[in-house]
Design an enzyme around this catalytic site. Structure first.
Site, short mmCIF file in Angstrom:
data_model
loop_
_atom_site.label_atom_id
_atom_site.label_comp_id
_atom_site.label_asym_id
_atom_site.label_seq_id
_atom_site.Cartn_x
_atom_site.Cartn_y
_atom_site.Cartn_z
N ASP A 118 -3.92 -12.59 4.88
CA ASP A 118 -5.23 -12.16 5.39
C ASP A 118 -6.37 -12.65 4.52
O ASP A 118 -7.54 -12.40 4.82
CB ASP A 118 -5.29 -10.64 5.56
CG ASP A 118 -4.78 -9.88 4.35
OD1 ASP A 118 -4.52 -10.52 3.31
OD2 ASP A 118 -4.61 -8.65 4.43
N HIS A 120 0.81 -1.23 0.00
CA HIS A 120 0.00 0.00 0.00
C HIS A 120 0.84 1.28 0.00
O HIS A 120 0.30 2.36 -0.22
CB HIS A 120 -0.93 0.03 1.22
CG HIS A 120 -1.96 -1.05 1.23
ND1 HIS A 120 -2.82 -1.27 0.17
CD2 HIS A 120 -2.28 -1.97 2.18
CE1 HIS A 120 -3.61 -2.29 0.48
NE2 HIS A 120 -3.30 -2.73 1.68
N ASP A 134 -3.16 -11.03 -1.55
CA ASP A 134 -3.61 -10.42 -0.30
C ASP A 134 -5.09 -10.06 -0.46
O ASP A 134 -5.55 -9.76 -1.56
CB ASP A 134 -2.78 -9.15 -0.08
CG ASP A 134 -2.92 -8.55 1.30
OD1 ASP A 134 -4.02 -8.07 1.61
OD2 ASP A 134 -1.93 -8.54 2.06
N HIS A 178 -6.53 -7.46 0.37
CA HIS A 178 -6.63 -6.05 -0.01
C HIS A 178 -6.00 -5.81 -1.38
O HIS A 178 -4.99 -6.43 -1.71
CB HIS A 178 -5.95 -5.15 1.03
CG HIS A 178 -6.51 -5.29 2.40
ND1 HIS A 178 -5.97 -6.13 3.35
CD2 HIS A 178 -7.59 -4.70 2.99
CE1 HIS A 178 -6.68 -6.05 4.47
NE2 HIS A 178 -7.67 -5.19 4.27
#
Length: 475
Positions: free
Chosen positions: A228, A105, A140, A142
């Protein structure tokens, strides 16, 4: 915790352990702005109240907190990813693993989702010095927004992210986001809903990645394996088992392309450690016992004390019809990319780090592990390593060590030239790093955490990919 499992399973005995260089300020400003990196270097929990405007400007303070050793933490995980890329570039290893990396990110001039320095972008920039095309794969939960934004206008990097999409951080990653200008159709997004299971995810992943490999023909791959997306994650909402998660990495490994494997998110730390330990075993072609060995974190794995986890009975909101539509749209976009060009690479910029050809002693075995040095790297040997192969390598090293100094230098130059000239190797070997901030060590282990934060667009300056290289320019 992951490193402890690797040690307890005996995998470190099959691996070469490296202590990569710490990334320097100069290394990190190849993507990030000077003032942002300088701020990370100077800010501490004690003086952060003196930098309120900068905390807001760089999105540091809440979702991306200031903690003791922040800058050194960034240097360590970034150095591991860049160091792995350098080793891949020189053909010293075919698979590089840095479970402490994968902070996808991070933006050019701000932190986001507990990601400060974007080690992935910096590692890809390093790979681009030797490879014309690099594929980035992100599983991931995200969206890998920071990496996508960095390479959104170039065709030298294809980004492919499989993630939860909707009312979910970071809110980006629509299937309609396909890149821009020279990079149009080189950004692939696979938006999913809650509850995706092994069968659905594997079908999506293998169908799309097989076509990506056929159409794009990357010369190197970076794989972000955020955990995650596992079932039972405290912030995630997918329903993948560890074997289902690992099946993606095993599939990518089969292509035999130089591979940099990184970590990422994960909030149920015992499952993060389980996942990355199991996937390291997959890279070594080792079948690990399901009953966990004795480790110093053994009590964290109760009540089952087993390596594998069971998916829950949550509903899979991704219908077969929806999955087939995603696949059809993605393959339609892939059909529009241009065939790989035959443009040769020009003069290469220098490596970010020196190539260390010596195998380092395992810091844990020497009594100088994480608790003292705060940094270490892990690298696995060829899983199909044979005694004759080991003897041959030992003979080559011995012959080289017996050469006079001047002949050694000549031999090193020749070896470097031959390495650059030959095609990428295909036999899997891995290297990487494992780092653990002091305050996370005290809590029983380290995982990369991703928490919501605002985002800001970022592009890679053209000068970061040498202008002497013919072909598309990164902007």
């Amino acid at each position: 915790m992951a490193h402890d499992l690797l040690q307890s399973y005996g995998m470190l005995e099959q691996m070469e352990v490296y202590r990569p260089e710490m990334a320097t300020e100069e290394d990190m400003t190849k993507f990030h702005t000077d003032d942002y990196v300088e701020f990370l270097r100077l800010v501490t929990p004690d003086n952060q109240h003196e930098h309120l405007r900068q905390l807001k400007r760089f999105n540091v303070g809440e979702d991306c907190p200031v903690f003791d050793g922040l800058y050194q933490f960034c240097q360590m995980y970034t150095g591991g990813s860049m160091g792995g890329a350098v080793r891949l570039n020189h053909g010293l290893n075919d698979i590089a693993v840095n479970w402490s990396g994968g902070l996808h990110h991070g933006k050019k001039c701000e932190a986001s989702g507990f990601c400060y320095i974007n080690d992935i972008v910096l590692a890809i920039l390093e790979l681009l010095k030797y490879h014309q095309r690099v594929l980035y794969i992100d599983i991931d939960i995200h969206h890998g927004d920071g990496v996508e934004e960095a390479f959104y206008t170039t065709d030298r990097v294809m980004t492919c992210s499989f993630h939860k999409f909707g009312d979910y951080f970071p809110g980006t990653g629509s299937i309609q986001d396909i890149g821009h200008e020279q990079g149009k159709y080189y950004s692939l997004n696979v938006p999913l809903r809650d509850g995706v299971d092994d069968e659905s995810f594997e079908h999506l992943f293998k169908t799309i990645i097989a076509k990506v490999m056929e159409m794009y023909q990357p010369e190197a791959i970076v794989f972000q394996g955020g955990a995650d997306s596992l079932s039972g994650d405290r912030l995630g909402c997918f329903n993948l088992s560890i074997k289902g998660h690992a099946e993606c990495l095993k599939f990518v490994k089969k292509f035999g392309v130089p591979l940099l494997v990184l970590g990422g998110g994960g909030y149920t730390i015992r499952n993060v450690a389980r996942c990355w330990a199991y996937e390291t075993g997959c890279l070594l072609d080792e079948e690990l016992e399901n009953d966990l060995p004795d480790t110093k974190y053994y009590e964290y794995y109760g009540p089952t004390y087993q390596l594998q986890i069971m998916p829950s009975n949550m509903e899979n909101q991704n219908s077969l019809d929806m999955i087939e539509k995603i696949i059809a749209k993605t393959l339609e976009n892939l059909a529009l990319i241009k065939p790989p060009s035959g443009i040769s690479m020009g003069t290469r910029p220098p490596d970010a780090m020196e190539v260390d050809r010596e195998v380092k002693e395992d810091p844990d075995q020497s009594g100088d592990g994480l608790n003292h040095a705060g940094q270490q790297g892990i690298a696995s040997r060829d899983p199909v390593w044979t005694e004759s192969k080991a003897q041959e390598h030992a003979r080559i090293r011995q012959d080289f060590n017996e050469l006079p100094v001047e002949e050694k230098r000549t031999e090193e130059v020749r070896e470097t030239q031959e390495t650059a000239a030959r095609p990428p190797p295909t036999v899997p070997v891995s290297t990487g790093t494992s780092v653990e901030p002091a305050e996370l060590r005290q809590q029983g282990g380290a995982v990369d955490v991703e928490l919501p934060a605002s985002q800001q667009g970022a592009t890679v300056p053209a000068e970061l990919v040498t202008p002497e290289v013919p072909g598309p320019e990164i902007t």
